[in-house]
Motif scaffolding. Structure first.
Motif, PDB file in Angstrom:
ATOM      1  N   GLY B 330       0.788  -1.228   0.000  1.00 27.24           N
ATOM      2  CA  GLY B 330       0.000   0.000   0.000  1.00 27.24           C
ATOM      3  C   GLY B 330       0.822   1.281   0.000  1.00 27.24           C
ATOM      4  O   GLY B 330       0.287   2.364   0.162  1.00 27.24           O
ATOM      5  N   ALA B 331       2.157   1.155  -0.135  1.00 26.08           N
ATOM      6  CA  ALA B 331       2.981   2.366  -0.184  1.00 26.08           C
ATOM      7  C   ALA B 331       2.717   3.105  -1.490  1.00 26.08           C
ATOM      8  O   ALA B 331       2.307   2.508  -2.484  1.00 26.08           O
ATOM      9  N   ASP B 332       2.961   4.424  -1.496  1.00 26.63           N
ATOM     10  CA  ASP B 332       2.737   5.138  -2.744  1.00 26.63           C
ATOM     11  C   ASP B 332       3.911   4.905  -3.702  1.00 26.63           C
ATOM     12  O   ASP B 332       4.963   4.391  -3.320  1.00 26.63           O
ATOM     13  N   THR B 333       3.690   5.257  -4.944  1.00 27.54           N
ATOM     14  CA  THR B 333       4.647   4.922  -5.998  1.00 27.54           C
ATOM     15  C   THR B 333       6.038   5.497  -5.715  1.00 27.54           C
ATOM     16  O   THR B 333       7.044   4.847  -5.930  1.00 27.54           O
ATOM     17  N   ARG B 334       6.040   6.721  -5.229  1.00 24.99           N
ATOM     18  CA  ARG B 334       7.343   7.345  -4.973  1.00 24.99           C
ATOM     19  C   ARG B 334       8.144   6.539  -3.956  1.00 24.99           C
ATOM     20  O   ARG B 334       9.323   6.272  -4.158  1.00 24.99           O
ATOM     21  N   THR B 335       7.484   6.105  -2.900  1.00 21.65           N
ATOM     22  CA  THR B 335       8.161   5.319  -1.880  1.00 21.65           C
ATOM     23  C   THR B 335       8.704   4.017  -2.477  1.00 21.65           C
ATOM     24  O   THR B 335       9.820   3.607  -2.189  1.00 21.65           O
ATOM     25  N   VAL B 336       7.894   3.395  -3.321  1.00 18.13           N
ATOM     26  CA  VAL B 336       8.323   2.139  -3.929  1.00 18.13           C
ATOM     27  C   VAL B 336       9.546   2.372  -4.808  1.00 18.13           C
ATOM     28  O   VAL B 336      10.536   1.640  -4.745  1.00 18.13           O
ATOM     29  N   LEU B 337       9.493   3.427  -5.614  1.00 22.21           N
ATOM     30  CA  LEU B 337      10.629   3.710  -6.499  1.00 22.21           C
ATOM     31  C   LEU B 337      11.877   4.015  -5.675  1.00 22.21           C
ATOM     32  O   LEU B 337      12.975   3.572  -5.992  1.00 22.21           O
ATOM     33  N   LEU B 423      17.488   2.041 -14.920  1.00 23.36           N
ATOM     34  CA  LEU B 423      18.658   1.282 -14.492  1.00 23.36           C
ATOM     35  C   LEU B 423      19.820   2.181 -14.096  1.00 23.36           C
ATOM     36  O   LEU B 423      20.863   1.699 -13.698  1.00 23.36           O
ATOM     37  N   SER B 424      19.635   3.502 -14.201  1.00 23.69           N
ATOM     38  CA  SER B 424      20.726   4.394 -13.845  1.00 23.69           C
ATOM     39  C   SER B 424      20.724   4.737 -12.369  1.00 23.69           C
ATOM     40  O   SER B 424      21.640   5.373 -11.875  1.00 23.69           O
ATOM     41  N   ARG B 425      19.677   4.357 -11.676  1.00 27.26           N
ATOM     42  CA  ARG B 425      19.729   4.540 -10.233  1.00 27.26           C
ATOM     43  C   ARG B 425      19.919   3.173  -9.590  1.00 27.26           C
ATOM     44  O   ARG B 425      19.720   2.146 -10.242  1.00 27.26           O
ATOM     45  N   PRO B 426      20.322   3.145  -8.337  1.00 24.03           N
ATOM     46  CA  PRO B 426      20.567   1.852  -7.698  1.00 24.03           C
ATOM     47  C   PRO B 426      19.270   1.042  -7.676  1.00 24.03           C
ATOM     48  O   PRO B 426      18.264   1.532  -7.186  1.00 24.03           O
ATOM     49  N   VAL B 427      19.325  -0.155  -8.236  1.00 22.77           N
ATOM     50  CA  VAL B 427      18.100  -0.937  -8.358  1.00 22.77           C
ATOM     51  C   VAL B 427      18.212  -2.249  -7.596  1.00 22.77           C
ATOM     52  O   VAL B 427      19.145  -3.014  -7.793  1.00 22.77           O
ATOM     53  N   ASN B 428      17.283  -2.478  -6.697  1.00 25.38           N
ATOM     54  CA  ASN B 428      17.198  -3.766  -6.014  1.00 25.38           C
ATOM     55  C   ASN B 428      16.340  -4.740  -6.787  1.00 25.38           C
ATOM     56  O   ASN B 428      16.571  -5.933  -6.796  1.00 25.38           O
ATOM     57  N   LEU B 429      15.312  -4.165  -7.406  1.00 24.13           N
ATOM     58  CA  LEU B 429      14.339  -5.007  -8.087  1.00 24.13           C
ATOM     59  C   LEU B 429      13.930  -4.313  -9.380  1.00 24.13           C
ATOM     60  O   LEU B 429      13.644  -3.119  -9.393  1.00 24.13           O
ATOM     61  N   LEU B 430      13.935  -5.074 -10.468  1.00 22.41           N
ATOM     62  CA  LEU B 430      13.456  -4.528 -11.734  1.00 22.41           C
ATOM     63  C   LEU B 430      12.175  -5.248 -12.111  1.00 22.41           C
ATOM     64  O   LEU B 430      12.135  -6.467 -12.179  1.00 22.41           O
ATOM     65  N   VAL B 431      11.110  -4.471 -12.310  1.00 22.00           N
ATOM     66  CA  VAL B 431       9.847  -5.042 -12.769  1.00 22.00           C
ATOM     67  C   VAL B 431       9.665  -4.592 -14.214  1.00 22.00           C
ATOM     68  O   VAL B 431       9.592  -3.397 -14.484  1.00 22.00           O
ATOM     69  N   ALA B 432       9.660  -5.539 -15.145  1.00 24.45           N
ATOM     70  CA  ALA B 432       9.532  -5.175 -16.554  1.00 24.45           C
ATOM     71  C   ALA B 432       8.377  -5.935 -17.168  1.00 24.45           C
ATOM     72  O   ALA B 432       8.327  -7.164 -17.113  1.00 24.45           O
ATOM     73  N   VAL B 452      19.618  -8.816 -18.397  1.00 26.86           N
ATOM     74  CA  VAL B 452      20.514  -9.829 -17.821  1.00 26.86           C
ATOM     75  C   VAL B 452      21.618  -9.147 -17.026  1.00 26.86           C
ATOM     76  O   VAL B 452      22.007  -9.596 -15.938  1.00 26.86           O
ATOM     77  N   ALA B 453      22.116  -8.016 -17.548  1.00 24.65           N
ATOM     78  CA  ALA B 453      23.166  -7.298 -16.840  1.00 24.65           C
ATOM     79  C   ALA B 453      22.665  -6.820 -15.480  1.00 24.65           C
ATOM     80  O   ALA B 453      23.407  -6.834 -14.494  1.00 24.65           O
ATOM     81  N   ALA B 454      21.403  -6.395 -15.428  1.00 22.41           N
ATOM     82  CA  ALA B 454      20.848  -5.950 -14.150  1.00 22.41           C
ATOM     83  C   ALA B 454      20.822  -7.111 -13.160  1.00 22.41           C
ATOM     84  O   ALA B 454      21.154  -6.955 -11.987  1.00 22.41           O
ATOM     85  N   ARG B 455      20.470  -8.289 -13.673  1.00 21.56           N
ATOM     86  CA  ARG B 455      20.471  -9.478 -12.814  1.00 21.56           C
ATOM     87  C   ARG B 455      21.877  -9.744 -12.291  1.00 21.56           C
ATOM     88  O   ARG B 455      22.086  -9.931 -11.098  1.00 21.56           O
ATOM     89  N   ASP B 456      22.823  -9.725 -13.218  1.00 20.10           N
ATOM     90  CA  ASP B 456      24.190 -10.041 -12.823  1.00 20.10           C
ATOM     91  C   ASP B 456      24.765  -8.980 -11.889  1.00 20.10           C
ATOM     92  O   ASP B 456      25.708  -9.228 -11.153  1.00 20.10           O
ATOM     93  N   GLY B 457      24.150  -7.786 -11.935  1.00 15.43           N
ATOM     94  CA  GLY B 457      24.585  -6.739 -11.012  1.00 15.43           C
ATOM     95  C   GLY B 457      23.976  -6.897  -9.628  1.00 15.43           C
ATOM     96  O   GLY B 457      24.204  -6.062  -8.764  1.00 15.43           O
ATOM     97  N   GLY B 458      23.173  -7.923  -9.440  1.00 18.43           N
ATOM     98  CA  GLY B 458      22.674  -8.201  -8.095  1.00 18.43           C
ATOM     99  C   GLY B 458      21.225  -7.821  -7.864  1.00 18.43           C
ATOM    100  O   GLY B 458      20.734  -7.909  -6.747  1.00 18.43           O
ATOM    101  N   ALA B 459      20.548  -7.395  -8.895  1.00 16.11           N
ATOM    102  CA  ALA B 459      19.136  -7.056  -8.716  1.00 16.11           C
ATOM    103  C   ALA B 459      18.284  -8.301  -8.929  1.00 16.11           C
ATOM    104  O   ALA B 459      18.676  -9.211  -9.643  1.00 16.11           O
TER     105      ALA B 459
END
Lengths: 429, 516, 421
Positions: B330-337, B423-432, B452-459
């Motif tokens: 239920g967090a708002d979008t900004r918080t999630v981002l 992908l230019s900010r620190p990403v823990n999770l990518l939803v595509a 794939v690079a994002a995955r290999d970067g630890g996201a």
């Protein structure tokens, strides 16, 4: 525009003129020299003045009399028509720009201020229009239609007026408080619209139209209550504003020009900065251009709607303050005039930019100021100004019509989407 | 009816959408028009349906050249079309939609004017729909209001609409995109029965299997040109090669996944759709850092609502969402981002970009109020531009300047702008969601590599796609979604048949197995 | 919160139900407290016949305090039901209508306590005062059902009023006035259509500008010409009342509906025609398709733009008729801005009536009633400022568009130009 790009490009197309940050002056110059839209606007004004002239000429009882003998003496009839229109327009010019009689009188030692009276009147008339025009333009950039500048104006007029006549404060402070009150009064009405839009999705066009009427009747009601009554008067009108609450004159008491115009220009500059250079403006523009994407990027679209309508309402309230505290010094049931409606057409004419709003307001101000002189000099009813204004806007809204009228070619460069073109249903499968 | 297209050419500005296309549809034939997105199939069919006028070429029916100025002409000539986006009035009933434009009117025996007045004969309209529905086994209630019907049924309404106009040739534009495998089979059965009644069908698709299942003849279109006429007995490889022009290699270079800690934990999530129905129903799933989880499923099974809910764009009615250890239900979008979630929305033009904004502005769309983009309430335009220039280079966005409106870019470049931003900010999770829909092969490869690079970067990465090929290419685990739930999780080695079965909802795992 | 406001969810419908129920109950509380407990004792008498009626109906006497108390109690119960039960749309509307009706009854009992109020006179005045609003709303309905927003109703009324007065004065023939007034409305509508459809100008701005144009033009010509040639150009005859035989003698209904001039009969004829046209003919079906989904309409061979032109101009003719009423059906001479916002009230009625002709007429009657009531109350000397009463239609419309009183849904393509690519 990056200077290198067109130079290295063998076929400079100029399709996408880059829009870097521009100074106020640069933007001004660009607005004048750039592209076809300015041409269309100028031609629209010309066409409207011609149509207005025809209407003036052929509704003049004197001309109509001559028209009876049109076939025996066409020259006399057409001459009378020309005289009628040119007399009206030259009176308008005298009232809005300069009256050469006063110039020659001044050169012989007459009043110098009289020379500047027309300009002063034009500016005085333009002042509330600038505020009101901004009040329509700003929400427009956020994708909202503010038809309600009238209602917000009334909110501002009631608060600014009350603070102006009922409260006693030291000089400078009083006028600042009263002007701020005008902002707050308008902002409250604007906020309500934004709030309804944000919370319930209520269409702001309908809400603002209806709110205008609610406000008009509310004004009538308030002016009938005892705190707002002027002693000794039975009609609904407030007491005069205290001297301390009046906007100071800029050029002596004989010219009506007052500090309101400075506040108006400051407001235009502030809105310009807000839109181009602030994070809030970025948000407003994003919400206006694509609310879904703005939401997806984490912007609070609802907050944007509320803020924008709050500021817009405040601007309309300032328009009221500039009238109540700057020229009328009282509030009566007709105080809102046609500012709110003019504001819509000014925002259109100004093509959605603060500078454009200022220029369009000056044009309207000149038409109004000149109109007053015209009525006195030629008995041409003042409504001709309304007709001219609405015809200008109709032409501006439909560039193809103007081009057809003046046999202009359609510019090669894809036409900028007309400012007020509605989102169309396109047959794109 | 024998329909021929001869040398049809249609240009939009400098773009040649159809380049001298020939097509020959014989009576009683199911003719597949196969091609990638953007190959020019839909343009061709809109020419045939009178929506576009061809710049060159001829339409020939039973040997006679005809020309269609508008759909009315095409309808009169016996051509019917089922558009990708249904052409149905949502608030009308089925009978009203079917008879729109050819409404039966009441003729009263004693009042000849009644016909002139055009009084609607609702009873006859209803009867016509019932008859057609019965004759072709379409099973549609004439009095149902269209907006309340499921998409599969709406499609059948479209088919009835064409039949009611005596269509001899029925064009279907990507008809299966919105259907479950089961509904697809039903549709194919309907097409066969239409064929049996002597009508012909033009079937537009980019899915090889459907071509093989139902078509008699295949015409392959690539970049606006007919490249080959094939029999449906052609192999996958032959069809695919003809469609894309070279060996398809959707396999992305990627090493094995190294799953780490759980970065996204969804538990019991329930989300409503726009109409108040349940789109996501008691949904549970975990995504770990360093892995790509692909959600496979037929469009419209709650994927869109799931993504929107994860991003705070749609409220959760029940359940929890935990991202990188924080409860963000239920967090708002900004918080999630701000919690390090990157989001590539399904519809990039409507949800991902502001078309009138410049590339630079779009690149700052969700970070504009943070340093270095802003200082206090002021925007730093120089920072916007400088950072944009860097990202444009890094993500290979093809443009002359960062200051052009983003809507002037091609789809592939637009998608690169979104990826660059997310992908230019620190990403823990990518939803595509549908990250490569409508893109050319080159851009698809680029987007896949970046994911794939994002995955290999630890996201952790969550991909939603209705293209099985994409799921196979990217996913380290495949979660199948149907009717708002996960009904099975499989390794990428799973067979297409099994996935198809799961997607149809025909088979579901025991809840314990699904949740693991 | 952010998304919840945009996307309807289960929770929000509950909110609506609660809000509507509370509104009903509040109306009830006002009946009970304001008009009942705080009201005057005695009886309120309502006149049911006009002087000289052939059949005399005795006056209706109601207890001035008891009636509002009972009415209030009923409304509160209805409010509670509305919150507790999930009612069908029809029932929901009935409860809301009942509560508003009870509110009006309570109000009238309170206002007429110890006095006599001619109910028939009030209703008759309602029927005539709502004529321009009904015609304006029907005009809006014709336009908006085809997908063109018509804010310019006000201007169409004004121009119709002006031309009708001048033409009737100049020719001395009322029917010429009626016809030309209608045509003038059609002419302004044709401008609206041309700019909105051919030049794709935003319809809201366009409507506002056309209103300004009509106001400026008629105001200018009035000052310039009508004032000078008052006797030849602005002294039109007025349509006389024509009592329908038999029907006009029916008690209550007769004087309200069957003893008026040609405009009232034309108005209800227009209502019948528009309602039948939109919902029972193929033309109507096509119009609605164009207003909801123009692309779909085009694909089945309906000419979207032609349909829109036709409907907008048709609407203008109807609104022009309403304008003609303002002069030659009512006061005679034209005065500046004689339409005084009735076009905007018509717009409100259209929305209030959910874009259906019957609903719009219902709303127009309610608004006409408020107008008529305001007149009567000032005669009765009721301590309610007439400004507040005149404000009500507008305030009520805001409540409706805010979704506090049910949901309204405009035609899906309303206001969206159709561009063929």
């Amino acid at each position: 525009m990056t200077a290198a790009a067109p130079a290295t490009d063998p076929r400079p197309s100029g399709e996408h003129p880059a829009e870097g940050p521009k100074g106020f002056v640069a933007a001004f110059v660009e607005a004048i020299v750039e592209g076809s839209s300015t041409t269309v606007t100028v031609l629209a004004v010309v066409a409207a003045i011609v149509i207005g002239g025809i209407l003036i000429a052929f509704s003049d009882p004197h001309v109509l009399g001559k028209m009876g003998h049109f076939f025996s003496a066409p020259g006399a009839a057409l001459g009378a028509a020309w005289d009628s229109a040119s007399a009206a327009y030259s009176a308008m010019f005298r009232g809005a720009i300069v009256n050469f009689h006063t110039v020659s009188a001044a050169s012989r030692g007459g009043s110098v201020t009289a020379v500047f009276n027309p300009i002063s009147e034009t500016i005085v008339n333009a002042t509330p229009l600038i505020f009101a025009g901004l009040a329509v333009m700003l929400p427009f950039r956020a994708g909202l239609f503010n038809i309600g500048a009238t209602g917000q104006f009334i909110g501002g007029a009631i608060v600014a007026g009350y603070l102006g006549f009922a409260v006693s404060l030291p000089p400078f402070i009083h006028v600042v408080v009263a002007v701020a009150g005008g902002f707050a009064g308008g902002a409250a009405v604007g906020w309500f619209v934004g709030f309804l839009r944000a919370r319930t999705g209520a269409n702001e066009v309908i809400v603002t139209i209806m709110l205008n009427y609610v406000a008009e009747y509310f004004l009538l009601y308030v002016l009938g209550t005892s705190p707002f009554r002027r002693p000794g008067r039975s009609d609904p009108i407030t007491p005069f504003m205290h001297g301390t609450a009046r906007l100071p004159h800029l050029a002596g008491a004989s010219l009506r020009i007052n500090a309101g115009i400075l506040v108006a220009l400051a407001a235009a500059a502030a809105v310009s900065w807000l839109l181009k250079r602030s994070t809030l403006g970025f948000e407003i523009r994003a919400v206006g251009a694509n609310a879904r994407a703005a939401r997806g990027a984490g912007m609070n679209v609802e907050r944007g709607y509320i803020l924008v309508m709050l500021i817009a309402g405040g601007l309309a309230g300032l328009a009221a303050a500039s009238v109540v505290l700057g020229t009328n010094y009282t509030v009566d049931p007709q105080i809102y005039g046609t500012y709110g409606i003019d504001a819509i057409t000014i925002a259109l004419l100004g093509r959605g930019t603060p500078l454009g709003v200022v220029l369009a307001s000056l044009l309207y101000g000149a038409l109004h100021a000149g109109g007053v002189t015209m009525v006195a000099a030629t008995q041409t009813p003042i409504e001709i100004v309304t007709v001219i204004q609405s015809v200008i806007v109709l032409f501006v809204a439909a560039p193809p019509l103007v081009r057809a009228l003046f046999r202009l070619r359609t510019p090669k460069q894809a036409e900028a989407v007309p400012l007020l073109a509605a989102p169309a249903v396109v047959t794109e499968p | 009816m024998h329909l021929e297209l001869r040398g049809i050419t249609k240009r939009f500005g400098s773009l040649v959408a159809n380049d001298h296309i020939d097509l020959d549809v014989e009576p009683g034939q199911i003719h597949a028009l196969l091609g990638e997105n953007g190959a020019g199939k839909s343009t061709l069919m809109n020419v045939l349906y009178g929506l576009y006028e061809p710049d060159e070429g001829q339409i020939v029916i039973d040997g006679k050249p005809v020309s269609f100025a508008n759909p009315k002409d095409a309808i009169a000539a016996g051509i019917g079309m089922v558009h990708q986006h249904f052409m149905l009035v949502p608030v009308f009933t089925v009978a009203e939609n079917v008879t729109l434009g050819i409404e039966p009117v009441r003729s009263l025996p004693h009042l000849r004017v009644a016909g002139r007045l055009g009084l609607l004969d609702r009873r006859r309209a209803r009867r016509e729909v019932k008859e057609l529905s019965a004759r072709y086994n379409l099973d549609v209630d004439p009095d149902a209001v269209v907006e309340h019907l499921p998409v599969g049924t709406q499609q059948r309404v479209e088919i009835i609409k064409s039949l009611a106009r005596q269509a001899e040739v029925l064009i279907l534009d990507e008809p299966t995109a919105v259907l479950t495998p089961g509904e697809t089979d039903e549709l194919f059965a309907i097409l066969k029965s239409l064929q049996a009644s002597g009508r012909s069908v033009v079937f537009i698709t980019h899915k090889l299997r459907e071509v093989q299942a139902v078509a008699d003849q295949v015409t392959v279109i690539r970049q606006g040109k007919v490249v080959e006429h094939l029999a449906p007995t052609a192999t996958d490889a032959q069809l695919a090669a003809a469609m894309v022009g070279r060996e398809v290699r959707l396999r992305v270079e990627k090493g094995p996944a190294a799953p780490g800690e759980v970065v996204l934990a969804i538990s019991g999530l329930t989300v409503a759709d726009d109409l108040g129905g349940t789109a996501v129903n008691d949904f549970s799933l975990e995504v770990r850092r360093g892995e790509i989880v692909g959600i496979a499923g037929v469009q419209g099974n709650g994927q869109t609502e799931l993504c929107e809910s994860l991003l705070g764009l749609r409220p959760a009615l029940a359940g929890t969402v935990t991202i990188a250890g924080d409860d963000l239900t239920g967090a708002d979008t900004r918080t999630v981002l701000r919690a390090g979630v990157g989001y590539v929305p399904e519809d990039r033009q409507d949800d991902g970009l502001v078309g009138d904004f410049t590339i630079a502005e779009n690149l700052a769309l969700d970070v504009y109020d943070q340093a270095p983009y802003s200082r206090g309430p002021a925007l730093r335009l120089d920072a916007l531009r400088d950072i944009a220039a860097r990202q444009i280079a890094e993500f290979d966005v093809r443009t002359r300047s960062s200051e052009v409106p983003v809507r002037t870019l091609s789809g592939g470049n637009q998608q690169k702008v979104i990826l660059a931003r997310e992908l230019s900010r620190p990403v823990n999770l990518l939803v595509a969601s549908q990250p490569t829909r409508g893109l050319d092969i080159g851009s698809i490869e680029f987007v896949h590599k970046r994911i794939v690079a994002a995955r290999d970067g630890g996201a952790g990465v969550l991909i939603v796609s209705s293209e099985l090929d994409e799921i196979y290419a990217l996913a380290d685990r495949i979660a199948v979604m149907s009717d708002g739930r996960i009904i099975g999780i499989r390794p990428p080695t799973v067979s297409r048949e099994e996935l198809g079965l799961l997607m149809s909802g025909a088979h579901r795992d025991a809840p314990a197995e699904a949740a693991s | 919160m952010t998304a919840a406001t945009l996307i309807p969810t289960g929770r929000r419908t509950v909110d609506r139900q609660l809000a509507a129920g509370v509104t009903l109950a509040l109306l009830g509380v006002m009946d009970l407290a304001l008009f009942g407990l705080a009201g005057h004792t005695g009886t309120a008498k309502f006149g049911m016949s006009l002087a000289g009626a052939s059949v005399h109906v005795p006056d209706l006497s109601l207890p001035a305090r008891g009636t509002p108390i009972v009415a209030g109690a009923i409304s509160i119960v209805l409010g509670a039901l509305r919150i507790r039960l999930d009612l069908s749309p029809a029932l929901r509307r009935t409860t809301m209508g009942a509560a508003i009706g009870l509110f009006l009854v309570s109000f009238l009992c309170w206002a007429a306590a110890g006095q006599t109020l001619s109910l028939v006179g009030l209703l008759q005045s309602t029927a005539t005062r709502s004529i321009p609003i009904v015609l304006g709303a029907l005009a809006g309905c014709l336009c908006e059902r085809a997908g063109v927003i018509n804010i310019a109703i006000e201007g169409q009324l004004l121009l119709g009023a002006f031309v009708a007065a001048v033409a009737a004065s100049a020719t001395g023939n009322l029917w010429v006035g009626l016809l030309t007034g209608s045509l003038a409305g059609g002419l302004l509508a044709a401008m609206l259509a041309a700019f909105a459809i051919a030049f794709v100008v935003d319809q809201v701005v366009l409507g506002v500008v056309l209103n300004v144009f009509a106001s400026g033009l008629t105001g200018y010509l009035y000052d310039r010409i009508l004032v000078t040639y008052q006797r030849t150009l602005n002294q039109p005859p007025v349509f006389r009342n024509w009592k329908v035989p038999v029907l006009g003698d029916i008690p209550i209904i007769g004087p309200v509906f069957f003893d008026s001039n040609v405009f009232l009969y034309l108005t209800y004829g227009a209502l019948f025609l528009v309602q039948a046209f939109l919902f029972h003919t193929r033309w109507g079906l096509r119009v609605r398709a164009v207003g909801e989904h123009p692309v779909a309409a085009e694909t089945v061979g309906i000419r979207v733009l032609a349909t829109r032109y036709r409907n907008v101009i048709l609407g203008g003719l109807v609104a022009g008729l309403g304008g003609a009423y303002l002069t030659i059906g009512s006061v005679g001479a034209f005065g500046k801005d004689i339409s005084s916002g009735k076009g905007y009230i018509a717009l409100a009625a259209l929305i209030f009536g959910r874009w259906t002709p019957l609903g719009a007429v219902g709303a127009a009657l309610v608004f006409g009633f408020a107008d008529a009531l305001q007149n009567v109350l000032s005669i009765l000397g009721t301590p309610i400022p007439s400004d507040v009463l005149l404000m009500l239609p507008y305030a009520a419309t805001i409540l409706v568009v805010a979704g506090l009183v049910g949901k309204v849904r405009a035609p899906a393509a309303d206001g969206r130009p159709y561009v063929k690519s």
